[in-house]
Design an enzyme around this catalytic site. Sequence first.
Site, PDB file in Angstrom:
ATOM      1  N   GLU A 110       0.822  -1.211   0.000  1.00 38.97           N
ATOM      2  CA  GLU A 110       0.000   0.000   0.000  1.00 38.97           C
ATOM      3  C   GLU A 110       0.859   1.265   0.000  1.00 38.97           C
ATOM      4  OE1 GLU A 110      -2.771  -0.623   3.302  1.00 38.97           O
ATOM      5  OE2 GLU A 110      -4.112  -1.675   1.932  1.00 38.97           O
ATOM      6  N   ASP A 139      -8.015  -9.360   3.770  1.00 35.83           N
ATOM      7  CA  ASP A 139      -7.819  -8.217   4.664  1.00 35.83           C
ATOM      8  C   ASP A 139      -8.881  -8.124   5.743  1.00 35.83           C
ATOM      9  OD1 ASP A 139      -7.042  -5.892   5.819  1.00 35.83           O
ATOM     10  OD2 ASP A 139      -7.549  -4.590   4.137  1.00 35.83           O
ATOM     11  N   GLU A 152     -12.754  -2.484  11.966  1.00 37.28           N
ATOM     12  CA  GLU A 152     -12.777  -1.730  10.712  1.00 37.28           C
ATOM     13  C   GLU A 152     -13.867  -2.228   9.769  1.00 37.28           C
ATOM     14  OE1 GLU A 152      -9.105  -1.998   8.510  1.00 37.28           O
ATOM     15  OE2 GLU A 152      -9.932  -0.957   6.783  1.00 37.28           O
TER      16      GLU A 152
HETATM   17  C1  BDP Z   1      -6.282  -2.309   5.904  1.00 31.60           C
HETATM   18  C2  BDP Z   1      -6.613  -0.951   6.422  1.00 31.60           C
HETATM   19  C3  BDP Z   1      -5.458   0.015   6.324  1.00 31.60           C
HETATM   20  C4  BDP Z   1      -4.213  -0.617   6.916  1.00 31.60           C
HETATM   21  C5  BDP Z   1      -3.936  -1.935   6.238  1.00 31.60           C
HETATM   22  C6  BDP Z   1      -2.776  -2.690   6.866  1.00 31.60           C
HETATM   23  O1  BDP Z   1      -7.716  -0.453   5.700  1.00 31.60           O
HETATM   24  O2  BDP Z   1      -5.829   1.190   6.990  1.00 31.60           O
HETATM   25  O3  BDP Z   1      -3.122   0.224   6.784  1.00 31.60           O
HETATM   26  O4  BDP Z   1      -5.056  -2.777   6.373  1.00 31.60           O
HETATM   27  O5  BDP Z   1      -3.042  -3.646   7.582  1.00 31.60           O
HETATM   28  O6  BDP Z   1      -7.256  -3.191   6.402  1.00 31.60           O
HETATM   29  O7  BDP Z   1      -1.634  -2.365   6.632  1.00 31.60           O
END
Ligand code: BDP
Length: 687
Positions: A271, A344, A372
């Site tokens: 990301e 996720d 989340e």
């Molecule tokens: C996702 C979240 C994000 C996190 C990412 C992570 O939306 O905010 O940074 O995982 O785990 O679920 O790195």
Amino acid sequence: MDAMRCLFMLWALCCLSLLRAEDGSRLWLRMERNAGEADVRLGHGTGRTPTLDIAVRELADYWRGDGRVVLQVLPEGPDRDGFTLSRRSDGVSVVSASPQGVLYGAYALLRMQQTGTDLHEGQSVTEIPSYDLRMLDHWDNPDGTVERGYAGRSIWRWDELPEQISPRYEAYARANASIGINAVVLNNVNAKPAMLSPDMLRKVSAIADVLRPYGIRTFLSVNFGSPKALGGLPGADPMEPEVQEWWAAKVAEIYRLVPDFGGFLVKANSEGQPGPQDYGRTHADGANMLADALAPHGGVVLWRAFVYAASSPDRACQAYEEFMPLDGKFRDNVIVQVKNGPIDFQPREPFSPLFGAMKSTQVMPEFQITQEYLGQSIHTVFLAPQWKACLDAETYQDGGLTVAEATQRRLGRRSVSAMAGVSNIGDAEDWTGNSLAQANWYAFGRLCWDTGLEASRIADEFLKQTFTADERFVLPVRQLMLRSWDVAVSYMMPLGLHHIFAFGHHYGPEPWCDVPGSRPDWMPAYYHRADTAGLGFDRSARGSKAVMQYHEPLSTLYGDIRTCPEEYLLWFHHVPWGYVMRNGLTLWDNLCYTYTRGAEEARGFADLWRGMRPYVDAERHADMLRRFERQAKDAWWWRDACLLYFRQYARRDIPADLPSPEHRLDDLKRFRLDIDNYTAADMDKLP
Ligand code: BDP
């Protein structure tokens, strides 16, 4: 008469202030102080330490049992933080090879007292935790915000540190110690390089000083690009000697300030975060470089396997594809940290195939305590059943190992086993923004300690300590908690659906979401693949082949639509709308009934909670009731949104015996949530 009225007013005021005390801040530690009668002492040859002082103090304040309590550190006692509790005619003894173990034993005694499970004479119990590192990961930023946090701002008041030490730090440490948590990552995995500046490290050191006596080691998330961004080097290539030297010096600086520092958590090449691949190196190259810097001090690297590139045909396959070729190439003080599912933290995912696949690498599970994807701090979703489903899953590695077993083995000389959870804690009065969400923090600690504990036992312990031991409350609310995960999955994403959330904040439904120019793998259609033929992602051998990342017989079981567990049907298959499922109904009808059942059960939760009024203090009861009512409304919102949207493809009617949608699809599509993180204050803004 006037005097009577005055007395009555006084009495009412007293009651009010008593009720006000129930703001949830005491968590599950609502023990009443004893009258000073407890006889607690250290055993012969056991010298005082700050940790033992805490154990003595806790029992001296709260132990109400008969006889004396003797706390003893003995080399031959249980090691690895374990303890033995024994009840004899003259009292109780708590024995461990370490002061931490004694502290856990002390909290276990108090828990038994609070839950009515005291030892009887002659009885003794020994407990050894399942994992070495029982770790909370905070996604807290230096500016006080919390990524995916729904309980206010960060508990770490970076701007006041190191001069001012909030009393909350110690309360936090105590709560963690009481459930066996012994490791804390203070900051967000999306780590700011400035986190490693000398200024910040002094603040970190002040927090570590508060956590230490409670047996908690401090860890930091680090930005892999720090040598460049903070150190001014031209790059952060792990093979460059000057980069290695920069890390070695930084690590030495940290250990001067925090002698028992735990190590680094790293999100790299994920990301948008920098990582070794920016320099043509592998995850192993990057992790090993940091591991070498930490090894002389006894630190470990927690290297995340949460990686995916926009170009991949199936995001679910990627962690395995990137990490399996590196199996066996990591130093033994590296642990690869794997999210419970391959995508996720979705409401329900099959376990990540990496748990069964990596045989020569220490792997640890990462769960998300903060909700989340499960209604944030508004919906009540007890997560122990979700985590148990992963931990108890059979991977079929080497003929048979569950996820828990595969991750609890220690593979190398310096290896440690670990389990992590993304914290749901903030500066809200009740810590988690919802009194029942405290149960997830509690459950996480208890499961790290003993993965064999049943979810029902954990719920039972939590309710008795946090609310009341009255069975008229405990039995129904425990049942509600145990149903809550399945119910939420049913009204959000049943039958293996996943990631059909609203963009960005992930609170409500948006299966139609299509943000122009955005990554396709951030769009719901990438996951649900609805078309007139059917619904779901084909990950079978004819599709993305994700099923082949599992050992047999799972690969065949998941890969065949007729044997695939129906809870994962749309995860692994693109299923025709008219496909007849095991109950004889079509996929479409099953979707309609499951969504509706979930929504109806959520309404039932609100009704049940309304009836709990006599057993809960007014403040927590009213606050939770508002949330349950919102949850019930949201559940119908989810149900209507998903059924109305999918119906366009299914071209079938909602079965006539089910209620018609309360919303219109166009209205729902027009509705935009303009807030990042929901709080109770936002609840009325939702449809
Ligand atoms: C996702 C979240 C994000 C996190 C990412 C992570 O939306 O905010 O940074 O995982 O785990 O679920 O790195």
